[in-house]
Design a protein around this motif. Structure first.
Motif, PDB file in Angstrom:
ATOM      1  N   ALA A 303       5.483  12.406   1.473  1.00  0.00           N
ATOM      2  CA  ALA A 303       4.660  13.303   2.274  1.00  0.00           C
ATOM      3  C   ALA A 303       5.228  14.708   2.326  1.00  0.00           C
ATOM      4  CB  ALA A 303       4.521  12.751   3.694  1.00  0.00           C
ATOM      5  N   ARG A 304       6.549  14.836   2.189  1.00  0.00           N
ATOM      6  CA  ARG A 304       7.204  16.131   2.386  1.00  0.00           C
ATOM      7  C   ARG A 304       7.592  16.836   1.088  1.00  0.00           C
ATOM      8  NH1 ARG A 304       8.399  17.519   7.795  1.00  0.00           N
ATOM      9  NH2 ARG A 304       7.225  16.059   9.077  1.00  0.00           N
ATOM     10  N   SER A 305       7.288  16.232  -0.066  1.00  0.00           N
ATOM     11  CA  SER A 305       7.653  16.890  -1.323  1.00  0.00           C
ATOM     12  C   SER A 305       6.719  16.434  -2.438  1.00  0.00           C
ATOM     13  CB  SER A 305       9.107  16.565  -1.707  1.00  0.00           C
ATOM     14  OG  SER A 305       9.199  15.290  -2.305  1.00  0.00           O
ATOM     15  N   GLU A 306       6.795  17.152  -3.544  1.00  0.00           N
ATOM     16  CA  GLU A 306       6.038  16.786  -4.743  1.00  0.00           C
ATOM     17  C   GLU A 306       6.892  15.987  -5.717  1.00  0.00           C
ATOM     18  OE1 GLU A 306       2.783  17.379  -5.091  1.00  0.00           O
ATOM     19  OE2 GLU A 306       2.837  18.250  -3.084  1.00  0.00           O
ATOM     20  N   LEU A 307       8.131  15.719  -5.337  1.00  0.00           N
ATOM     21  CA  LEU A 307       9.027  14.993  -6.238  1.00  0.00           C
ATOM     22  C   LEU A 307       8.599  13.541  -6.379  1.00  0.00           C
ATOM     23  CD1 LEU A 307      12.453  16.343  -4.929  1.00  0.00           C
ATOM     24  CD2 LEU A 307      11.384  16.888  -7.127  1.00  0.00           C
ATOM     25  N   PRO A 308       8.630  12.993  -7.592  1.00  0.00           N
ATOM     26  CA  PRO A 308       8.351  11.567  -7.747  1.00  0.00           C
ATOM     27  C   PRO A 308       9.424  10.731  -7.063  1.00  0.00           C
ATOM     28  CG  PRO A 308       9.121  12.497  -9.818  1.00  0.00           C
ATOM     29  CD  PRO A 308       8.909  13.646  -8.878  1.00  0.00           C
ATOM     30  N   VAL A 309       9.029   9.550  -6.601  1.00  0.00           N
ATOM     31  CA  VAL A 309       9.934   8.685  -5.845  1.00  0.00           C
ATOM     32  C   VAL A 309      10.045   7.330  -6.532  1.00  0.00           C
ATOM     33  CG1 VAL A 309      10.456   7.679  -3.594  1.00  0.00           C
ATOM     34  CG2 VAL A 309       9.102   9.784  -3.731  1.00  0.00           C
ATOM     35  N   ILE A 310      11.280   6.858  -6.668  1.00  0.00           N
ATOM     36  CA  ILE A 310      11.536   5.465  -7.042  1.00  0.00           C
ATOM     37  C   ILE A 310      11.876   4.733  -5.756  1.00  0.00           C
ATOM     38  CG2 ILE A 310      12.954   3.860  -8.371  1.00  0.00           C
ATOM     39  CD1 ILE A 310      13.473   6.077 -10.376  1.00  0.00           C
ATOM     40  N   GLY A 311      11.054   3.772  -5.389  1.00  0.00           N
ATOM     41  CA  GLY A 311      11.237   3.039  -4.147  1.00  0.00           C
ATOM     42  C   GLY A 311      12.079   1.796  -4.347  1.00  0.00           C
ATOM     43  N   VAL A 312      13.105   1.655  -3.520  1.00  0.00           N
ATOM     44  CA  VAL A 312      13.980   0.492  -3.619  1.00  0.00           C
ATOM     45  C   VAL A 312      14.509   0.156  -2.233  1.00  0.00           C
ATOM     46  CG1 VAL A 312      15.893   2.006  -4.287  1.00  0.00           C
ATOM     47  CG2 VAL A 312      16.095  -0.429  -4.705  1.00  0.00           C
ATOM     48  N   GLY A 313      14.574  -1.129  -1.941  1.00  0.00           N
ATOM     49  CA  GLY A 313      15.065  -1.575  -0.640  1.00  0.00           C
ATOM     50  C   GLY A 313      14.130  -2.604  -0.046  1.00  0.00           C
ATOM     51  N   GLY A 314      14.589  -3.838   0.041  1.00  0.00           N
ATOM     52  CA  GLY A 314      13.809  -4.878   0.688  1.00  0.00           C
ATOM     53  C   GLY A 314      12.576  -5.325  -0.061  1.00  0.00           C
ATOM     54  N   VAL A 315      12.555  -5.170  -1.380  1.00  0.00           N
ATOM     55  CA  VAL A 315      11.416  -5.664  -2.164  1.00  0.00           C
ATOM     56  C   VAL A 315      11.657  -7.141  -2.462  1.00  0.00           C
ATOM     57  CG1 VAL A 315      10.045  -5.413  -4.265  1.00  0.00           C
ATOM     58  CG2 VAL A 315      11.024  -3.383  -3.159  1.00  0.00           C
ATOM     59  N   MET A 316      11.159  -7.978  -1.563  1.00  0.00           N
ATOM     60  CA  MET A 316      11.389  -9.417  -1.658  1.00  0.00           C
ATOM     61  C   MET A 316      10.151 -10.162  -2.160  1.00  0.00           C
ATOM     62  SD  MET A 316      14.458  -9.155  -0.571  1.00  0.00           S
ATOM     63  CE  MET A 316      14.991 -10.864  -0.435  1.00  0.00           C
ATOM     64  N   THR A 317       8.995  -9.500  -2.097  1.00  0.00           N
ATOM     65  CA  THR A 317       7.729 -10.096  -2.533  1.00  0.00           C
ATOM     66  C   THR A 317       6.920  -9.046  -3.279  1.00  0.00           C
ATOM     67  OG1 THR A 317       6.443  -9.452  -0.586  1.00  0.00           O
ATOM     68  CG2 THR A 317       7.703 -11.527  -0.441  1.00  0.00           C
ATOM     69  N   ALA A 318       5.888  -9.507  -3.951  1.00  0.00           N
ATOM     70  CA  ALA A 318       4.997  -8.569  -4.638  1.00  0.00           C
ATOM     71  C   ALA A 318       4.315  -7.642  -3.646  1.00  0.00           C
ATOM     72  CB  ALA A 318       3.965  -9.345  -5.450  1.00  0.00           C
ATOM     73  N   ASP A 319       3.996  -8.151  -2.473  1.00  0.00           N
ATOM     74  CA  ASP A 319       3.373  -7.308  -1.448  1.00  0.00           C
ATOM     75  C   ASP A 319       4.313  -6.194  -0.992  1.00  0.00           C
ATOM     76  OD1 ASP A 319       0.966  -8.625  -1.511  1.00  0.00           O
ATOM     77  OD2 ASP A 319       1.402  -9.911   0.209  1.00  0.00           O
ATOM     78  N   ASP A 320       5.614  -6.482  -0.932  1.00  0.00           N
ATOM     79  CA  ASP A 320       6.583  -5.442  -0.578  1.00  0.00           C
ATOM     80  C   ASP A 320       6.568  -4.321  -1.608  1.00  0.00           C
ATOM     81  OD1 ASP A 320       7.432  -6.915   1.641  1.00  0.00           O
ATOM     82  OD2 ASP A 320       9.062  -7.887   0.529  1.00  0.00           O
ATOM     83  N   GLY A 321       6.504  -4.684  -2.879  1.00  0.00           N
ATOM     84  CA  GLY A 321       6.441  -3.674  -3.929  1.00  0.00           C
ATOM     85  C   GLY A 321       5.166  -2.864  -3.850  1.00  0.00           C
ATOM     86  N   LYS A 322       4.047  -3.549  -3.602  1.00  0.00           N
ATOM     87  CA  LYS A 322       2.765  -2.861  -3.473  1.00  0.00           C
ATOM     88  C   LYS A 322       2.796  -1.871  -2.313  1.00  0.00           C
ATOM     89  CE  LYS A 322      -2.170  -3.795  -2.817  1.00  0.00           C
ATOM     90  NZ  LYS A 322      -3.183  -4.854  -2.561  1.00  0.00           N
TER      91      LYS A 322
END
Length: 354
Positions: A303-322
Motif C-alpha cells: 500500500a505504501r510503495s510501488e516496489l514488488p513484494v515477495i511474501g514469506v511467513g506463515g504460509v502453511m496452506t494454499a489459502d495462506d499463500g493466496k
C-alpha cells in the motif's frame, strides 16, 4: 490425475517421510534437516529421477515477471532451507518457481552453539537461532559455477559475518555481492535476522541508506553492459508501521528492486499447549503463528510503495499463500510450511495461485 498425485505426495510425506525425519537423532531437528538436504542433493545428481519427479509435480501455471526476472510460477523456497546450495539442482523438480539460497556471509562461520533449531509441532512452528551457519559466499559461488544452468531463478540472501563489527558491515556485504553477482538472479539483503548481534540495527534509516546505496551502485558497476542484478531487502515482521514506512522510503531512494516480507519474529504469540515451554528458547519464530503478521506487513508495504513484494511467513496452506498474493505480494516463499507439509504444499500452492 493431478489431485491423485497431490494426495499421494501428501500421504507419503505426512505418514512416512515426515515422521521418520522428525525421529532422526532422537528428535534432533537440525540432524533431520541435514539428512533431508543430503537426499535432495542425491536426487539432483540423478537426471532420470528428476524428470520423473518434475512430471509428477507439474501443475499448469502462468509465468510472472518481477524486477525483470521471469518466474515460471509464484512459489519459491525461502532462504534458510538450503544455505550452501546443496540441493540447487533439484528444487525445480519439486515444483518451486525459484529458490533463495543462503543466508551466506563474506566469511564462512559455524553459527551459534547447538541445539539451535526447535520444532513446535502443536503450534505448527519452528524456533531457530542458527546464526548464519554457512560455508561462505565464495563457496556458494563455486557451488553454483559447478552446478551450471538452473531451470528456475536463483536468489541469494546475504548477511553480515558475525565477527565483523557493525560499522564495517558495508564492506562485508559488498564482499558477498562481488563473489555471487555472476550467479544470482537477485540478491536479498538480510538485515532482519534476530540471530546475529547488531544486525537488525541495520534496518535503521541511516545505516540502511548507506548499505543499500553501496550495494545498488556496486551491482550496477558489476553489470558490465548487462542488466544489473536486482537488490531486494528482507525486513523483520517486528517493525512498527512507522519503521516499515522508513525502510520503504530508504529503499525507494536507493533504487532497490523489491522487498521481502518477512523474516522470523521475536514474538511468541500464537504458541500453545506442549509448545509453551519452548517459548523460552532464544531465536526467531516461524510458521503458523506468523501468518497474520506477515500478511499485515505485506499489505502495508504494497500500500505504501510501488516496489514488488515477495511474501514469506506463515504460509502453511494454499489459502495462506493466496492471502499474501491478495495482500499485494507478487511471489510467495515457504520454509516452515514446507517442513511440515512437504512437496504437496508446493503443488497445492501452484494450483491455487496459477
Amino acid at each position: 490425475m493431478a489431485d491423485a498425485r497431490t494426495r499421494l505426495f501428501d500421504l507419503g510425506y505426512r505418514n512416512l517421510m515426515r515422521p521418520f525425519l522428525f525421529r532422526v537423532g532422537d528428535g534432533d531437528a537440525e540432524a533431520a534437516h541435514h539428512k533431508t538436504l543430503k537426499q535432495v542433493h542425491a536426487l539432483g545428481e540423478q537426471p532420470t529421477a528428476l524428470k520423473a519427479l518434475a512430471r509428477a509435480t507439474q501443475v499448469a501455471t502462468t509465468p510472472v515477471e518481477v524486477a525483470g526476472i521471469v518466474f515460471p510460477n509464484r512459489v519459491g523456497l525461502a532462504a534458510g532451507v538450503d544455505k550452501d546450495g546443496v540441493g540447487v539442482k533439484a528444487w525445480a523438480a519439486l515444483g518451486f518457481g525459484h529458490v533463495e539460497l543462503g543466508t551466506v556471509t563474506a566469511q564462512a562461520q559455524p553459527g551459534n552453539e547447538l541445539p539451535r533449531l526447535f520444532r513446535l509441532t502443536e503450534s505448527n512452528a519452528i524456533i531457530n537461532r542458527m546464526g548464519f551457519n554457512n560455508l561462505g559466499a565464495q563457496h556458494l559461488a563455486d557451488t553454483l559455477a559447478l552446478a551450471g544452468p538452473i531451470k528456475i531463478p536463483v536468489g541469494v540472501s546475504i548477511g553480515k559475518t558475525k565477527v565483523t563489527p557493525v560499522e564495517e558491515s558495508v564492506d562485508d556485504y559488498l564482499t558477498s555481492l562481488r563473489a555471487l553477482d555472476d550467479y544470482a538472479d537477485y540478491i536479498a539483503v538480510n538485515v532482519s535476522s534476530p540471530n546475529t548481534p547488531g544486525l537488525r540495527s541495520l534496518q535503521d534509516k541511516e545505516p540502511l541508506a548507506e548499505l543499500l546505496a553501496e550495494l545498488v551502485t556496486t551491482a550496477g558497476q558489476l553489470a558490465r553492459g548487462r542488466r544489473a542484478t536486482p537488490i531486494f531487502v528482507k525486513i523483520a515482521p517486528d517493525l512498527t508501521d512507522e519503521a516499515i514506512d522508513d525502510v520503504l522510503e530508504v529503499a525507494q531512494r536507493a533504487d532497490v528492486s523489491g522487498i521481502i516480507a518477512t523474516n522470523t519474529t521475536l514474538s511468541r504469540d500464537g504458541l500453545h499447549g506442549a509448545d509453551l515451554p519452548l517459548a523460552q528458547e532464544v531465536g526467531g519464530l516461524s510458521g503458523a503463528p506468523l501468518t497474520r503478521r506477515a500478511r499485515h506487513v505485506v499489505e502495508r508495504v504494497a500500500a505504501r510503495s510501488e516496489l514488488p513484494v515477495i511474501g514469506v511467513g506463515g504460509v502453511m496452506t494454499a489459502d495462506d499463500g493466496k492471502a499474501l498474493i491478495e495482500a499485494g505480494a507478487s511471489l510467495v516463499q515457504v520454509y516452515t510450511g514446507f517442513i511440515y507439509g512437504g512437496p504437496a504444499l508446493v503443488t497445492e500452492l501452484n494450483r491455487t495461485l496459477g
